[in-house]
Write an enzyme that holds these catalytic residues in place. Structure first.
Site, mmCIF file in Angstrom:
data_model
loop_
_atom_site.group_PDB
_atom_site.id
_atom_site.type_symbol
_atom_site.label_atom_id
_atom_site.label_comp_id
_atom_site.label_asym_id
_atom_site.label_seq_id
_atom_site.Cartn_x
_atom_site.Cartn_y
_atom_site.Cartn_z
ATOM 1 N N ASP A 9 34.452 43.059 38.706
ATOM 2 C CA ASP A 9 35.598 42.943 39.620
ATOM 3 C C ASP A 9 36.662 44.007 39.377
ATOM 4 O O ASP A 9 37.854 43.769 39.582
ATOM 5 C CB ASP A 9 36.230 41.539 39.525
ATOM 6 C CG ASP A 9 35.212 40.454 39.802
ATOM 7 O OD1 ASP A 9 34.343 40.669 40.658
ATOM 8 O OD2 ASP A 9 35.279 39.398 39.149
ATOM 9 N N GLU A 10 36.239 45.179 38.982
ATOM 10 C CA GLU A 10 37.182 46.261 38.706
ATOM 11 C C GLU A 10 37.669 46.934 39.988
ATOM 12 O O GLU A 10 38.612 47.737 39.960
ATOM 13 C CB GLU A 10 36.520 47.336 37.823
ATOM 14 C CG GLU A 10 36.098 46.858 36.431
ATOM 15 C CD GLU A 10 34.662 46.343 36.410
ATOM 16 O OE1 GLU A 10 34.083 46.115 37.498
ATOM 17 O OE2 GLU A 10 34.114 46.168 35.306
ATOM 18 N N LYS A 12 35.016 48.106 42.213
ATOM 19 C CA LYS A 12 33.902 49.040 42.497
ATOM 20 C C LYS A 12 33.695 49.191 43.998
ATOM 21 O O LYS A 12 33.490 50.297 44.498
ATOM 22 C CB LYS A 12 32.600 48.508 41.870
ATOM 23 C CG LYS A 12 32.639 48.399 40.361
ATOM 24 C CD LYS A 12 31.359 47.789 39.816
ATOM 25 C CE LYS A 12 31.188 46.317 40.140
ATOM 26 N NZ LYS A 12 32.193 45.420 39.525
ATOM 27 N N GLY A 36 30.391 40.374 44.142
ATOM 28 C CA GLY A 36 31.303 40.141 45.259
ATOM 29 C C GLY A 36 32.188 41.363 45.341
ATOM 30 O O GLY A 36 33.044 41.553 44.488
ATOM 31 N N HIS A 37 31.933 42.226 46.318
ATOM 32 C CA HIS A 37 32.661 43.487 46.424
ATOM 33 C C HIS A 37 33.562 43.434 47.660
ATOM 34 O O HIS A 37 33.085 43.204 48.766
ATOM 35 C CB HIS A 37 31.692 44.668 46.513
ATOM 36 C CG HIS A 37 30.857 44.839 45.281
ATOM 37 N ND1 HIS A 37 29.868 45.773 45.166
ATOM 38 C CD2 HIS A 37 30.882 44.184 44.092
ATOM 39 C CE1 HIS A 37 29.319 45.694 43.962
ATOM 40 N NE2 HIS A 37 29.908 44.718 43.294
ATOM 41 N N THR A 38 34.854 43.640 47.431
ATOM 42 C CA THR A 38 35.827 43.530 48.515
ATOM 43 C C THR A 38 36.172 44.908 49.061
ATOM 44 O O THR A 38 36.490 45.812 48.290
ATOM 45 C CB THR A 38 37.124 42.866 48.000
ATOM 46 O OG1 THR A 38 36.765 41.733 47.225
ATOM 47 C CG2 THR A 38 38.028 42.456 49.142
ATOM 48 N N GLN A 214 28.236 43.967 38.853
ATOM 49 C CA GLN A 214 28.583 43.487 37.515
ATOM 50 C C GLN A 214 29.179 44.673 36.732
ATOM 51 O O GLN A 214 29.766 45.539 37.344
ATOM 52 C CB GLN A 214 27.372 42.866 36.785
ATOM 53 C CG GLN A 214 26.924 41.550 37.381
ATOM 54 C CD GLN A 214 26.181 41.707 38.682
ATOM 55 O OE1 GLN A 214 25.190 42.411 38.772
ATOM 56 N NE2 GLN A 214 26.648 41.074 39.735
ATOM 57 N N ARG A 293 36.606 31.139 41.425
ATOM 58 C CA ARG A 293 37.151 30.746 40.124
ATOM 59 C C ARG A 293 38.318 31.640 39.731
ATOM 60 O O ARG A 293 38.370 32.809 40.114
ATOM 61 C CB ARG A 293 36.072 30.877 39.031
ATOM 62 C CG ARG A 293 35.014 29.817 39.092
ATOM 63 C CD ARG A 293 33.963 30.040 38.009
ATOM 64 N NE ARG A 293 33.181 31.243 38.240
ATOM 65 C CZ ARG A 293 32.271 31.712 37.385
ATOM 66 N NH1 ARG A 293 32.064 31.096 36.240
ATOM 67 N NH2 ARG A 293 31.570 32.800 37.670
ATOM 68 N N ARG A 295 40.161 34.173 37.521
ATOM 69 C CA ARG A 295 39.712 35.181 36.565
ATOM 70 C C ARG A 295 40.668 35.159 35.380
ATOM 71 O O ARG A 295 41.882 35.104 35.559
ATOM 72 C CB ARG A 295 39.721 36.564 37.204
ATOM 73 C CG ARG A 295 38.725 36.713 38.338
ATOM 74 C CD ARG A 295 38.884 38.071 39.031
ATOM 75 N NE ARG A 295 37.943 38.232 40.133
ATOM 76 C CZ ARG A 295 38.161 39.006 41.188
ATOM 77 N NH1 ARG A 295 39.276 39.699 41.291
ATOM 78 N NH2 ARG A 295 37.261 39.108 42.148
ATOM 79 N N LYS A 321 44.137 49.159 40.509
ATOM 80 C CA LYS A 321 45.145 48.095 40.437
ATOM 81 C C LYS A 321 46.334 48.444 39.540
ATOM 82 O O LYS A 321 46.942 47.545 38.939
ATOM 83 C CB LYS A 321 44.499 46.762 40.019
ATOM 84 C CG LYS A 321 43.350 46.359 40.968
ATOM 85 C CD LYS A 321 42.859 44.947 40.796
ATOM 86 C CE LYS A 321 43.583 43.955 41.662
ATOM 87 N NZ LYS A 321 42.842 42.694 41.864
ATOM 88 N N GLY A 399 44.066 53.603 41.653
ATOM 89 C CA GLY A 399 44.236 52.622 42.734
ATOM 90 C C GLY A 399 45.674 52.124 42.765
ATOM 91 O O GLY A 399 46.208 51.676 41.752
ATOM 92 N N GLY A 401 46.693 50.070 45.554
ATOM 93 C CA GLY A 401 46.720 48.987 46.539
ATOM 94 C C GLY A 401 45.289 48.698 46.962
ATOM 95 O O GLY A 401 44.371 49.457 46.638
#
Ligand code: GDP
Ligand code: IMO
Ligand code: MG
Length: 411
Positions: A9-10, A12, A36-38, A214, A293, A295, A321, A399, A401
Protein backbone atom coordinates in the site's frame (compact mmCIF):
# COMPACT_ATOMS: atom_id res chain seq x y z
CA UNK A 1 9.93 -2.15 -12.50
CA UNK A 2 7.73 -0.65 -9.80
CA UNK A 3 8.19 -2.50 -6.50
CA UNK A 4 6.71 -1.93 -3.07
CA UNK A 5 9.58 -1.18 -0.69
CA UNK A 6 7.75 -1.68 2.62
CA UNK A 7 4.71 -3.78 3.67
CA UNK A 8 2.39 -2.85 0.80
CA UNK A 9 0.00 0.00 0.00
CA UNK A 10 2.86 2.38 -0.69
CA UNK A 11 1.03 3.91 -3.66
CA UNK A 12 2.38 1.56 -6.34
CA UNK A 13 -0.86 1.86 -8.31
CA UNK A 14 -0.54 5.61 -8.50
CA UNK A 15 3.13 5.54 -9.52
CA UNK A 16 2.42 2.85 -12.15
CA UNK A 17 -0.44 4.98 -13.44
CA UNK A 18 1.80 8.05 -13.74
CA UNK A 19 4.54 6.13 -15.55
CA UNK A 20 2.08 4.13 -17.66
CA UNK A 21 1.25 7.30 -19.57
CA UNK A 22 4.62 6.85 -21.31
CA UNK A 23 4.55 3.04 -21.51
CA UNK A 24 3.16 0.49 -23.98
CA UNK A 25 2.77 -2.56 -21.72
CA UNK A 26 1.93 -2.93 -18.02
CA UNK A 27 2.50 -6.41 -16.56
CA UNK A 28 1.82 -8.04 -13.22
CA UNK A 29 4.15 -10.90 -12.35
CA UNK A 30 2.97 -12.20 -8.94
CA UNK A 31 0.16 -12.08 -6.41
CA UNK A 32 -3.56 -12.01 -7.03
CA UNK A 33 -6.62 -10.17 -5.76
CA UNK A 34 -4.94 -9.63 -2.39
CA UNK A 35 -3.62 -6.48 -4.07
CA UNK A 36 -5.64 -3.28 -3.93
CA UNK A 37 -4.21 -0.51 -6.10
CA UNK A 38 -5.89 2.89 -6.04
CA UNK A 39 -5.76 5.16 -9.07
CA UNK A 40 -7.32 8.61 -9.16
CA UNK A 41 -7.64 10.72 -12.28
CA UNK A 42 -10.26 12.82 -14.07
CA UNK A 43 -12.27 13.03 -10.84
CA UNK A 44 -12.74 9.23 -10.66
CA UNK A 45 -11.29 6.71 -8.21
CA UNK A 46 -10.49 3.15 -9.30
CA UNK A 47 -9.59 0.33 -6.92
CA UNK A 48 -8.04 -2.47 -8.92
CA UNK A 49 -7.21 -5.90 -7.49
CA UNK A 50 -6.39 -8.34 -10.22
CA UNK A 51 -5.79 -6.77 -13.63
CA UNK A 52 -2.73 -4.55 -14.28
CA UNK A 53 -3.75 -0.93 -13.77
CA UNK A 54 -2.38 0.11 -17.19
CA UNK A 55 -5.65 -1.17 -18.71
CA UNK A 56 -7.25 2.08 -17.49
CA UNK A 57 -4.91 4.10 -19.71
CA UNK A 58 -5.52 2.02 -22.82
CA UNK A 59 -2.27 0.06 -22.56
CA UNK A 60 -1.60 -3.61 -23.15
CA UNK A 61 -2.11 -5.26 -19.75
CA UNK A 62 -0.54 -8.64 -19.02
CA UNK A 63 -0.98 -11.11 -16.16
CA UNK A 64 2.11 -13.32 -16.09
CA UNK A 65 2.70 -16.94 -15.09
CA UNK A 66 3.67 -16.03 -11.51
CA UNK A 67 0.21 -14.65 -10.73
CA UNK A 68 -2.72 -16.41 -9.10
CA UNK A 69 -6.03 -15.52 -10.69
CA UNK A 70 -9.47 -15.38 -9.15
CA UNK A 71 -11.59 -15.70 -12.30
CA UNK A 72 -14.63 -14.11 -10.69
CA UNK A 73 -12.65 -10.98 -9.77
CA UNK A 74 -10.90 -10.93 -13.15
CA UNK A 75 -14.14 -11.26 -15.13
CA UNK A 76 -15.66 -8.46 -13.03
CA UNK A 77 -12.71 -6.16 -13.78
CA UNK A 78 -12.76 -7.09 -17.47
CA UNK A 79 -16.48 -6.24 -17.58
CA UNK A 80 -15.71 -2.84 -16.07
CA UNK A 81 -12.46 -1.90 -17.81
CA UNK A 82 -11.60 -4.55 -20.42
CA UNK A 83 -12.62 -2.47 -23.43
CA UNK A 84 -10.29 0.38 -22.48
CA UNK A 85 -7.11 -1.46 -23.47
CA UNK A 86 -5.78 -4.85 -24.53
CA UNK A 87 -5.47 -7.75 -22.10
CA UNK A 88 -3.50 -11.03 -22.15
CA UNK A 89 -3.38 -13.77 -19.54
CA UNK A 90 -0.65 -16.39 -19.12
CA UNK A 91 -1.83 -19.97 -19.49
CA UNK A 92 0.69 -20.89 -16.78
CA UNK A 93 -0.89 -18.69 -14.11
CA UNK A 94 -2.71 -20.62 -11.40
CA UNK A 95 -6.41 -20.38 -10.66
CA UNK A 96 -7.77 -19.55 -7.25
CA UNK A 97 -10.51 -22.10 -6.64
CA UNK A 98 -13.38 -21.74 -4.15
CA UNK A 99 -11.72 -24.21 -1.76
CA UNK A 100 -8.61 -22.00 -1.61
CA UNK A 101 -10.73 -19.15 -0.28
CA UNK A 102 -12.55 -21.47 2.13
CA UNK A 103 -9.29 -22.97 3.44
CA UNK A 104 -7.66 -19.51 3.79
CA UNK A 105 -10.62 -18.41 5.91
CA UNK A 106 -10.89 -21.60 7.94
CA UNK A 107 -7.15 -21.75 8.57
CA UNK A 108 -7.04 -18.17 9.83
CA UNK A 109 -10.04 -18.85 12.07
CA UNK A 110 -8.34 -21.93 13.44
CA UNK A 111 -5.06 -20.08 14.14
CA UNK A 112 -7.00 -17.60 16.30
CA UNK A 113 -4.56 -15.29 18.05
CA UNK A 114 -1.69 -16.70 15.97
CA UNK A 115 -3.32 -15.79 12.67
CA UNK A 116 -1.34 -14.10 9.91
CA UNK A 117 -4.09 -11.61 9.12
CA UNK A 118 -4.30 -12.59 5.45
CA UNK A 119 -6.68 -10.94 3.02
CA UNK A 120 -8.60 -14.27 3.07
CA UNK A 121 -8.70 -14.33 -0.73
CA UNK A 122 -7.21 -17.83 -1.07
CA UNK A 123 -3.72 -16.65 -1.99
CA UNK A 124 -1.66 -18.90 0.31
CA UNK A 125 -3.63 -22.11 -0.40
CA UNK A 126 -3.48 -21.46 -4.18
CA UNK A 127 0.30 -21.01 -4.13
CA UNK A 128 0.63 -24.03 -1.83
CA UNK A 129 -1.19 -26.20 -4.39
CA UNK A 130 1.02 -24.78 -7.12
CA UNK A 131 4.14 -25.79 -5.18
CA UNK A 132 2.61 -29.22 -4.46
CA UNK A 133 1.91 -29.61 -8.20
CA UNK A 134 -1.80 -30.00 -7.53
CA UNK A 135 -2.84 -26.63 -8.92
CA UNK A 136 -5.32 -25.92 -11.69
CA UNK A 137 -3.91 -23.52 -14.26
CA UNK A 138 -5.42 -20.98 -16.60
CA UNK A 139 -4.62 -23.25 -19.55
CA UNK A 140 -6.85 -25.93 -18.03
CA UNK A 141 -9.73 -23.58 -18.88
CA UNK A 142 -9.09 -24.23 -22.56
CA UNK A 143 -10.52 -27.75 -22.48
CA UNK A 144 -13.84 -28.32 -20.67
CA UNK A 145 -13.12 -32.05 -20.20
CA UNK A 146 -9.71 -31.47 -18.62
CA UNK A 147 -11.11 -28.69 -16.44
CA UNK A 148 -13.90 -30.84 -15.07
CA UNK A 149 -11.56 -33.76 -14.46
CA UNK A 150 -9.09 -31.58 -12.53
CA UNK A 151 -11.84 -30.08 -10.42
CA UNK A 152 -13.13 -33.58 -9.63
CA UNK A 153 -9.68 -34.84 -8.57
CA UNK A 154 -9.00 -31.77 -6.45
CA UNK A 155 -12.43 -31.80 -4.80
CA UNK A 156 -12.09 -35.41 -3.71
CA UNK A 157 -9.23 -34.31 -1.46
CA UNK A 158 -10.27 -30.75 -0.61
CA UNK A 159 -13.73 -31.72 0.57
CA UNK A 160 -12.20 -34.19 3.00
CA UNK A 161 -9.95 -31.47 4.42
CA UNK A 162 -12.78 -28.98 4.64
CA UNK A 163 -15.09 -31.41 6.35
CA UNK A 164 -12.77 -33.36 8.63
CA UNK A 165 -10.01 -30.89 9.46
CA UNK A 166 -11.71 -27.51 9.27
CA UNK A 167 -15.33 -28.53 9.90
CA UNK A 168 -16.29 -26.21 7.07
CA UNK A 169 -18.80 -26.42 4.19
CA UNK A 170 -17.85 -28.68 1.29
CA UNK A 171 -18.32 -28.04 -2.45
CA UNK A 172 -20.45 -29.84 -5.07
CA UNK A 173 -18.63 -30.89 -8.23
CA UNK A 174 -21.51 -29.79 -10.50
CA UNK A 175 -21.68 -26.29 -8.99
CA UNK A 176 -17.96 -25.63 -9.23
CA UNK A 177 -17.62 -27.16 -12.70
CA UNK A 178 -20.50 -25.11 -14.06
CA UNK A 179 -19.24 -21.88 -12.52
CA UNK A 180 -15.70 -22.36 -13.79
CA UNK A 181 -16.89 -23.39 -17.25
CA UNK A 182 -18.74 -20.09 -17.51
CA UNK A 183 -15.56 -18.19 -16.47
CA UNK A 184 -13.65 -20.31 -18.99
CA UNK A 185 -15.92 -19.22 -21.84
CA UNK A 186 -15.26 -15.60 -20.91
CA UNK A 187 -11.49 -15.90 -20.38
CA UNK A 188 -10.41 -18.23 -23.23
CA UNK A 189 -9.89 -15.45 -25.80
CA UNK A 190 -7.35 -13.75 -23.53
CA UNK A 191 -5.07 -16.75 -22.88
CA UNK A 192 -1.71 -16.30 -24.54
CA UNK A 193 2.02 -16.98 -24.34
CA UNK A 194 2.75 -13.85 -22.32
CA UNK A 195 6.47 -14.56 -21.90
CA UNK A 196 6.79 -14.46 -25.70
CA UNK A 197 4.63 -11.34 -25.97
CA UNK A 198 6.80 -9.44 -23.48
CA UNK A 199 10.02 -10.65 -25.10
CA UNK A 200 8.79 -9.51 -28.51
CA UNK A 201 7.68 -6.16 -27.11
CA UNK A 202 11.12 -5.59 -25.57
CA UNK A 203 12.87 -6.60 -28.81
CA UNK A 204 10.68 -4.16 -30.71
CA UNK A 205 11.84 -1.37 -28.39
CA UNK A 206 8.50 -0.98 -26.64
CA UNK A 207 8.33 0.40 -23.14
CA UNK A 208 7.29 -2.29 -20.66
CA UNK A 209 6.36 -1.57 -17.03
CA UNK A 210 6.18 -4.25 -14.35
CA UNK A 211 3.64 -3.56 -11.65
CA UNK A 212 4.60 -5.14 -8.34
CA UNK A 213 1.87 -6.15 -5.94
CA UNK A 214 2.39 -6.60 -2.17
CA UNK A 215 5.92 -5.58 -1.23
CA UNK A 216 9.46 -6.40 -0.22
CA UNK A 217 8.79 -7.17 3.46
CA UNK A 218 5.88 -9.42 2.44
CA UNK A 219 8.19 -11.47 0.17
CA UNK A 220 7.87 -15.20 0.86
CA UNK A 221 11.65 -15.76 1.01
CA UNK A 222 13.01 -12.45 2.27
CA UNK A 223 10.11 -10.82 4.15
CA UNK A 224 9.03 -11.07 7.76
CA UNK A 225 8.06 -14.75 7.60
CA UNK A 226 5.51 -16.10 8.47
CA UNK A 227 3.76 -12.73 8.27
CA UNK A 228 4.25 -12.54 4.52
CA UNK A 229 2.37 -13.29 1.34
CA UNK A 230 3.01 -16.48 -0.65
CA UNK A 231 4.79 -15.02 -3.69
CA UNK A 232 7.95 -13.03 -4.51
CA UNK A 233 7.12 -9.36 -4.95
CA UNK A 234 10.81 -8.32 -5.06
CA UNK A 235 12.27 -7.16 -8.36
CA UNK A 236 13.81 -10.48 -9.36
CA UNK A 237 10.32 -12.01 -9.05
CA UNK A 238 9.41 -10.14 -12.24
CA UNK A 239 11.89 -12.13 -14.31
CA UNK A 240 10.59 -15.43 -12.91
CA UNK A 241 6.95 -14.41 -12.91
CA UNK A 242 6.87 -13.11 -16.47
CA UNK A 243 9.43 -15.46 -17.99
CA UNK A 244 12.20 -13.12 -19.18
CA UNK A 245 15.88 -12.86 -18.27
CA UNK A 246 16.78 -10.74 -15.21
CA UNK A 247 19.08 -8.61 -17.40
CA UNK A 248 15.99 -7.16 -19.12
CA UNK A 249 15.08 -5.17 -16.00
CA UNK A 250 16.93 -1.92 -16.48
CA UNK A 251 15.21 0.48 -14.11
CA UNK A 252 13.94 -0.59 -10.71
CA UNK A 253 11.86 1.95 -8.84
CA UNK A 254 11.11 1.30 -5.19
CA UNK A 255 7.89 2.86 -3.93
CA UNK A 256 8.00 3.86 -0.27
CA UNK A 257 5.61 5.90 1.80
CA UNK A 258 7.17 8.85 3.63
CA UNK A 259 6.14 6.85 6.72
CA UNK A 260 5.21 3.13 7.00
CA UNK A 261 1.98 1.16 7.18
CA UNK A 262 1.26 -2.49 7.68
CA UNK A 263 -2.02 -4.46 7.41
CA UNK A 264 -2.24 -7.72 9.28
CA UNK A 265 -0.15 -9.19 12.04
CA UNK A 266 3.61 -9.30 12.57
CA UNK A 267 6.43 -7.28 14.14
CA UNK A 268 6.68 -3.59 13.28
CA UNK A 269 9.55 -1.79 15.11
CA UNK A 270 8.70 1.81 14.14
CA UNK A 271 4.96 1.46 14.91
CA UNK A 272 3.68 4.68 16.50
CA UNK A 273 2.01 4.52 19.93
CA UNK A 274 -1.59 5.70 20.43
CA UNK A 275 -3.05 8.29 20.02
CA UNK A 276 -0.50 9.65 17.54
CA UNK A 277 -0.93 6.53 15.40
CA UNK A 278 -4.67 7.26 15.04
CA UNK A 279 -3.88 10.83 14.00
CA UNK A 280 -1.56 9.67 11.21
CA UNK A 281 -4.07 6.97 10.15
CA UNK A 282 -6.81 9.57 9.77
CA UNK A 283 -4.55 12.04 7.96
CA UNK A 284 -3.35 9.38 5.53
CA UNK A 285 -6.71 7.63 5.13
CA UNK A 286 -4.97 4.40 6.09
CA UNK A 287 -7.75 1.85 5.71
CA UNK A 288 -7.27 -1.24 3.51
CA UNK A 289 -8.38 -1.17 -0.13
CA UNK A 290 -9.31 -4.87 -0.21
CA UNK A 291 -10.47 -5.60 3.32
CA UNK A 292 -11.21 -2.15 4.78
CA UNK A 293 -9.05 -3.01 7.78
CA UNK A 294 -7.21 -0.28 9.66
CA UNK A 295 -3.60 -0.08 8.58
CA UNK A 296 -1.08 0.05 11.40
CA UNK A 297 1.09 3.18 11.08
CA UNK A 298 4.75 3.80 11.90
CA UNK A 299 7.49 6.33 11.25
CA UNK A 300 9.73 5.89 8.24
CA UNK A 301 12.06 2.93 8.88
CA UNK A 302 15.37 3.36 7.07
CA UNK A 303 16.75 0.06 8.38
CA UNK A 304 13.94 -1.78 6.59
CA UNK A 305 14.28 0.45 3.51
CA UNK A 306 18.04 -0.15 3.38
CA UNK A 307 17.21 -3.87 3.31
CA UNK A 308 14.74 -3.24 0.47
CA UNK A 309 17.47 -1.43 -1.48
CA UNK A 310 19.69 -4.48 -1.04
CA UNK A 311 17.04 -7.03 -2.06
CA UNK A 312 15.75 -5.14 -5.09
CA UNK A 313 18.68 -3.11 -6.41
CA UNK A 314 16.56 0.05 -6.64
CA UNK A 315 17.89 2.52 -9.20
CA UNK A 316 15.62 5.18 -7.69
CA UNK A 317 12.85 5.69 -5.18
CA UNK A 318 9.37 7.18 -5.33
CA UNK A 319 8.54 8.65 -1.92
CA UNK A 320 4.75 8.88 -1.65
CA UNK A 321 2.34 10.60 0.71
CA UNK A 322 4.83 13.22 1.88
CA UNK A 323 1.83 15.58 2.13
CA UNK A 324 0.39 13.43 4.93
CA UNK A 325 3.27 14.52 7.21
CA UNK A 326 2.64 18.23 6.57
CA UNK A 327 1.04 18.98 9.94
CA UNK A 328 3.73 17.46 12.18
CA UNK A 329 6.19 19.87 13.84
CA UNK A 330 8.76 17.11 14.27
CA UNK A 331 9.11 13.86 12.35
CA UNK A 332 11.03 10.90 13.81
CA UNK A 333 12.81 8.62 11.36
CA UNK A 334 14.18 5.22 12.39
CA UNK A 335 17.87 5.01 11.44
CA UNK A 336 19.11 1.98 13.38
CA UNK A 337 17.82 -0.88 15.53
CA UNK A 338 19.03 -1.82 19.00
CA UNK A 339 19.17 -5.62 19.18
CA UNK A 340 18.25 -7.61 22.32
CA UNK A 341 21.98 -7.95 23.20
CA UNK A 342 22.32 -4.15 23.27
CA UNK A 343 24.26 -3.72 20.01
CA UNK A 344 23.10 -1.20 17.43
CA UNK A 345 22.83 -2.02 13.75
CA UNK A 346 21.89 -0.21 10.51
CA UNK A 347 21.13 -3.62 8.94
CA UNK A 348 17.89 -5.58 8.94
CA UNK A 349 18.25 -8.52 11.38
CA UNK A 350 18.67 -11.89 9.70
CA UNK A 351 17.18 -13.75 12.66
CA UNK A 352 13.48 -13.48 13.50
CA UNK A 353 14.00 -13.19 17.28
CA UNK A 354 16.29 -10.19 16.79
CA UNK A 355 13.68 -8.55 14.60
CA UNK A 356 10.81 -9.34 16.96
CA UNK A 357 12.63 -7.83 19.93
CA UNK A 358 14.66 -5.00 18.42
CA UNK A 359 13.97 -1.38 19.34
CA UNK A 360 14.11 1.51 16.89
CA UNK A 361 16.64 4.36 17.22
CA UNK A 362 15.05 7.55 15.93
CA UNK A 363 16.54 10.72 14.55
CA UNK A 364 14.06 13.59 14.69
CA UNK A 365 13.76 15.79 11.61
CA UNK A 366 12.09 19.16 11.44
CA UNK A 367 8.54 19.31 10.03
CA UNK A 368 7.45 21.92 7.46
CA UNK A 369 3.92 22.55 8.78
CA UNK A 370 2.51 23.83 5.49
CA UNK A 371 0.74 22.18 2.57
CA UNK A 372 2.95 20.89 -0.23
CA UNK A 373 2.88 22.51 -3.63
CA UNK A 374 5.06 22.43 -6.73
CA UNK A 375 8.12 23.62 -4.78
CA UNK A 376 8.97 21.64 -1.65
CA UNK A 377 9.55 23.80 1.44
CA UNK A 378 13.10 23.68 2.85
CA UNK A 379 12.32 21.17 5.63
CA UNK A 380 10.45 18.83 3.27
CA UNK A 381 13.40 18.92 0.88
CA UNK A 382 15.72 18.16 3.80
CA UNK A 383 13.53 15.16 4.71
CA UNK A 384 13.80 13.78 1.18
CA UNK A 385 17.55 14.44 1.02
CA UNK A 386 18.05 12.70 4.37
CA UNK A 387 16.44 9.57 2.90
CA UNK A 388 18.66 9.78 -0.19
CA UNK A 389 21.83 10.15 1.87
CA UNK A 390 21.01 7.35 4.28
CA UNK A 391 20.16 4.92 1.47
CA UNK A 392 22.48 6.17 -1.25
CA UNK A 393 19.61 6.00 -3.77
CA UNK A 394 18.09 9.05 -5.50
CA UNK A 395 14.45 9.93 -4.78
CA UNK A 396 13.20 10.78 -8.26
CA UNK A 397 9.46 11.08 -7.55
CA UNK A 398 7.70 12.62 -4.56
CA UNK A 399 3.97 12.11 -3.94
CA UNK A 400 2.15 15.20 -2.70
CA UNK A 401 -1.46 14.02 -3.08
CA UNK A 402 -3.54 11.08 -4.26
CA UNK A 403 -4.42 12.31 -7.76
CA UNK A 404 -2.36 11.46 -10.84
CA UNK A 405 -1.11 15.06 -11.10
CA UNK A 406 0.12 15.19 -7.51
CA UNK A 407 3.65 13.98 -8.03
CA UNK A 408 6.89 15.95 -8.26
CA UNK A 409 9.76 14.80 -10.45
CA UNK A 410 13.28 15.49 -9.11
CA UNK A 411 16.35 15.26 -11.28
P1 GDP B 1 -0.81 0.28 -3.54
O1 GDP B 1 -1.43 -0.97 -3.08
O2 GDP B 1 0.67 0.32 -3.32
O3 GDP B 1 -1.16 0.64 -4.96
O4 GDP B 1 -1.41 1.45 -2.62
P2 GDP B 1 -2.96 1.63 -2.19
O5 GDP B 1 -3.71 2.17 -3.35
O6 GDP B 1 -3.47 0.41 -1.52
O7 GDP B 1 -2.81 2.71 -1.03
C1 GDP B 1 -2.22 3.95 -1.26
C2 GDP B 1 -3.25 5.05 -0.90
O8 GDP B 1 -2.59 6.31 -0.87
C3 GDP B 1 -4.34 5.20 -1.95
O9 GDP B 1 -5.52 5.60 -1.31
C4 GDP B 1 -3.82 6.31 -2.87
O10 GDP B 1 -4.86 7.02 -3.51
C5 GDP B 1 -3.11 7.19 -1.87
N1 GDP B 1 -1.92 7.91 -2.37
C6 GDP B 1 -0.97 7.50 -3.24
N2 GDP B 1 0.00 8.43 -3.35
C7 GDP B 1 -0.35 9.44 -2.53
C8 GDP B 1 0.28 10.68 -2.17
O11 GDP B 1 1.37 11.03 -2.63
N3 GDP B 1 -0.39 11.46 -1.25
C9 GDP B 1 -1.59 11.09 -0.71
N4 GDP B 1 -2.15 11.91 0.18
N5 GDP B 1 -2.19 9.93 -1.02
C10 GDP B 1 -1.57 9.12 -1.91
P1 IMO C 1 -0.94 -4.20 -2.29
O1 IMO C 1 -0.56 -4.73 -3.65
C1 IMO C 1 -0.81 -4.68 2.05
C2 IMO C 1 -0.73 -8.78 3.60
C3 IMO C 1 -1.94 -9.24 4.37
C4 IMO C 1 -1.28 -10.23 5.33
C5 IMO C 1 -0.21 -10.87 4.46
C6 IMO C 1 -0.63 -12.19 3.83
O2 IMO C 1 -2.23 -3.47 -2.27
O3 IMO C 1 0.20 -3.46 -1.67
P2 IMO C 1 -2.26 -12.85 1.83
O4 IMO C 1 -3.72 -12.59 1.63
O5 IMO C 1 -1.40 -12.26 0.74
O6 IMO C 1 -1.94 -14.28 2.10
O7 IMO C 1 -1.89 -12.06 3.21
O8 IMO C 1 0.07 -9.94 3.42
N1 IMO C 1 -1.03 -8.24 2.25
C7 IMO C 1 -0.99 -6.95 1.93
N2 IMO C 1 -0.79 -5.86 2.69
N3 IMO C 1 -0.99 -4.53 0.72
C8 IMO C 1 -1.16 -5.62 -0.07
O9 IMO C 1 -1.22 -5.54 -1.42
C9 IMO C 1 -1.21 -6.89 0.53
N4 IMO C 1 -1.39 -8.15 0.07
C10 IMO C 1 -1.25 -8.97 1.12
O10 IMO C 1 -2.55 -8.17 5.06
O11 IMO C 1 -0.62 -9.53 6.36
MG1 MG D 1 -2.93 -1.63 -1.76
Amino acid sequence: MIVGAQWGDEGKGKIVDVLAQEADYVCRYQGGPNAGHTIIFGGDTYKIRQIPTGILSGKTAILGAGCVVDPEVLVGELDSYGDRGTFWLSGNAHLIMPWHVAIDQASERRLGKLQIGTTRRGIGPAYADKASRLGIRVQDLLDPKILRQKIEIALAEKNLWLERVYEAETFELEDVAERYESYARRLRPYVSDTSLLVDEALRAGKSVLFEGAQATLLDLDHGTYPFVTSSNPIASGAATGIGIGPNRLDEIIGVAKAYVTRVGEGPFPSEIPSPLQERLRELGGEFGTVTGRQRRCGWLDLVALRYAVRLNGFTSLALTKLDVLSTFAEIPVCVRYVLPDGTETPHFPAHQSDFHHCRPVFETLEGWEQPLDDELPEAARAYVEFVEQELDVPVRLVGTGAERERVLARS
